[in-house]
Scaffold this motif. Structure first.
Motif, PDB file in Angstrom:
ATOM      1  N   PRO A   1      40.442  41.671  45.650  1.00 25.50           N
ATOM      2  CA  PRO A   1      41.732  42.239  45.226  1.00 25.50           C
ATOM      3  C   PRO A   1      41.582  43.698  44.809  1.00 25.50           C
ATOM      4  N   SER A   2      42.561  44.504  45.184  1.00 24.51           N
ATOM      5  CA  SER A   2      42.489  45.941  44.918  1.00 24.51           C
ATOM      6  C   SER A   2      43.441  46.390  43.823  1.00 24.51           C
ATOM      7  N   ARG A   3      44.276  45.478  43.321  1.00 21.70           N
ATOM      8  CA  ARG A   3      45.218  45.873  42.275  1.00 21.70           C
ATOM      9  C   ARG A   3      45.690  44.648  41.506  1.00 21.70           C
ATOM     10  N   GLN A   4      46.362  44.915  40.400  1.00 27.70           N
ATOM     11  CA  GLN A   4      46.897  43.849  39.565  1.00 27.70           C
ATOM     12  C   GLN A   4      47.934  43.044  40.349  1.00 27.70           C
ATOM     13  N   GLY A   5      47.943  41.732  40.115  1.00 20.72           N
ATOM     14  CA  GLY A   5      48.899  40.868  40.793  1.00 20.72           C
ATOM     15  C   GLY A   5      48.461  40.418  42.172  1.00 20.72           C
TER      16      GLY A   5
END
Length: 409
Positions: free
Chosen positions: A288-292
């Protein structure tokens, strides 16, 4: 206001540091700890044994084990592995691994700061574990594992640390897991005073590792006072204080034993109301590269799922990715209601990456989930709100090690 206090511990000698300073024992299984102890009889981990480290049916009584820990400590101190500091001191402690470094101040702080909420916590503690650690302190009388605290860095403190980093350390050695340990002793009265004044401007510190050890010190202090003893080391936490910006937070990833009655295809379809779902071959999967955002790995397929709209809940806990995962996927889709006790759910530290999660799939776990790491800002928001994070929300790496110091109480 954070009141740090200089102290006079025993410090491991350079000659013995590599063999005495302990591994990251809380990330080891009981079998791994037993094997490590057998292979490393001079390591400080032998002073810290608990009944949980023994197979069922072979466990000594708590009283027997405490006496064995006392004996192990006596042998270690008699071996010349430690020198006694004869000056009130702080210590600058740097850990480095994989291109990352974090540098903290080892100092005592009043246990009252923990009791009164100036040391902010984000985890629940188990009373029976607190009491057991308290009995260890009462009997063995040794503290060696600094409680890890984060604080908002200041120029005053940073300038002192920078001066020492340009000097030769008192200790500089690597542990078998690749973590470099460096230590500088600070005993000049003017420098001690500068650090005391620098920390006095810091209102709150944040517990990142050692919630049970902090709570057990309250039990230990109460026990010593009940014996008629006045103020002593038991009234202070042994801590290492790191600037929050320097701490490395890894995710705690999840793996699920089975999908219930769902197939991988129907499982992913059930997520589409809250998430966008992008499937790809496993060899093209990325973390994953970002929140959420989450990576789902299953036998023969992989998918990146991304939350359609980020929640804006007044509770900072509800906005955490690990809470979103629990509330929107694990509980409603897979029927995992209790993230602490459900045997279908297990945890994998983020340092194992995609390879570690794929290994779990090969071992028969039907779903591995990679999470985006919780940030220090999120942790602080939860602690400031006096809320509690879900289990396994953060993985701080590297962690301070046991065996560098011994403080008797």
């Amino acid at each position: 206001m954070t009141q740090i206090r200089a102290f006079q511990p025993r410090v491991v000698t350079a000659e013995h540091a590599g063999s005495v300073v302990g591994p990251a024992y809380d990330s080891m299984t009981p079998d791994e700890r037993r094997n490590f102890r057998a292979a490393n009889p001079q390591n400080y981990i032998n002073v810290m044994r608990s009944v949980d480290d023994f197979p069922a049916g072979e466990r000594p009584t708590e009283e027997q084990l405490l006496q064995e820990n006392i004996d192990q400590l006596g042998q270690l101190l008699a071996s010349g592995a430690y020198r006694q500091c004869d000056q009130d001191s702080f210590f600058i402690y740097q850990l480095s691994v994989d291109g990352h470094s974090q540098t903290g101040i080892v100092a005592e702080i009043p246990v009252g700061e923990y009791r009164n909420g100036l040391v902010r916590k984000h985890e629940e503690t188990r009373k029976e574990h607190e009491e057991r650690l308290g009995r260890y302190l009462d009997s063995v009388g040794a503290t060696s594992s600094p409680i890890c605290l984060a604080y908002e860095g200041t120029n005053v403190i940073d300038s002192v640390v920078e001066e020492f980093l340009n000097c030769k350390p008192a200790l500089d050695f690597d542990l078998p897991d690749g973590v470099q340990q460096r230590l500088w002793q600070v005993s000049d009265p003017a420098t001690l005073d500068k650090l005391v004044k620098g920390f006095a401007d810091i209102r709150y510190t944040y517990l990142t590792d050692g919630h049970h050890r902090a709570a057990s010190t309250l039990h230990h202090a109460a026990s010593r006072h009940a014996q008629g003893k006045g103020e002593g080391p038991w009234d202070y936490l042994l801590t290492v204080l790191f600037p929050a910006s320097e701490l490395r937070v890894l995710p705690f990833n999840r793996c699920v034993k089975d999908l219930g009655e769902l197939t991988p295809e129907t499982f992913l379809r059930n997520l589409e109301s809250d998430f966008t779902v992008e499937t790809m071959p496993q060899d093209q999967a990325t973390l994953p590269s970002r929140q959420g955002q989450f990576l789902m790995l299953m036998k023969g397929c992989a998918a990146t799922v991304t939350l359609r709209s980020q929640p804006q809940d007044p509770s900072p806990v509800k906005n955490l990715d690990v809470a979103i995962l629990q509330d929107r996927i694990l509980a409603p889709v897979l029927g995992i209601e209790d993230a602490r006790k459900d045997p279908r759910l297990d945890y994998v530290t983020g340092d194992s990456g995609i390879a570690g999660l794929m290994q779990r799939v090969r071992e028969g776990w039907q779903l591995s989930i990679a999470c985006y790491p919780t940030s220090m800002g999120e942790l602080m928001a939860v602690a400031d709100a006096s809320e509690v994070m879900p289990p396994k929300s953060t993985c701080f790496d590297p962690k301070p090690r046991s065996g560098l110091f011994v403080r008797m109480s």
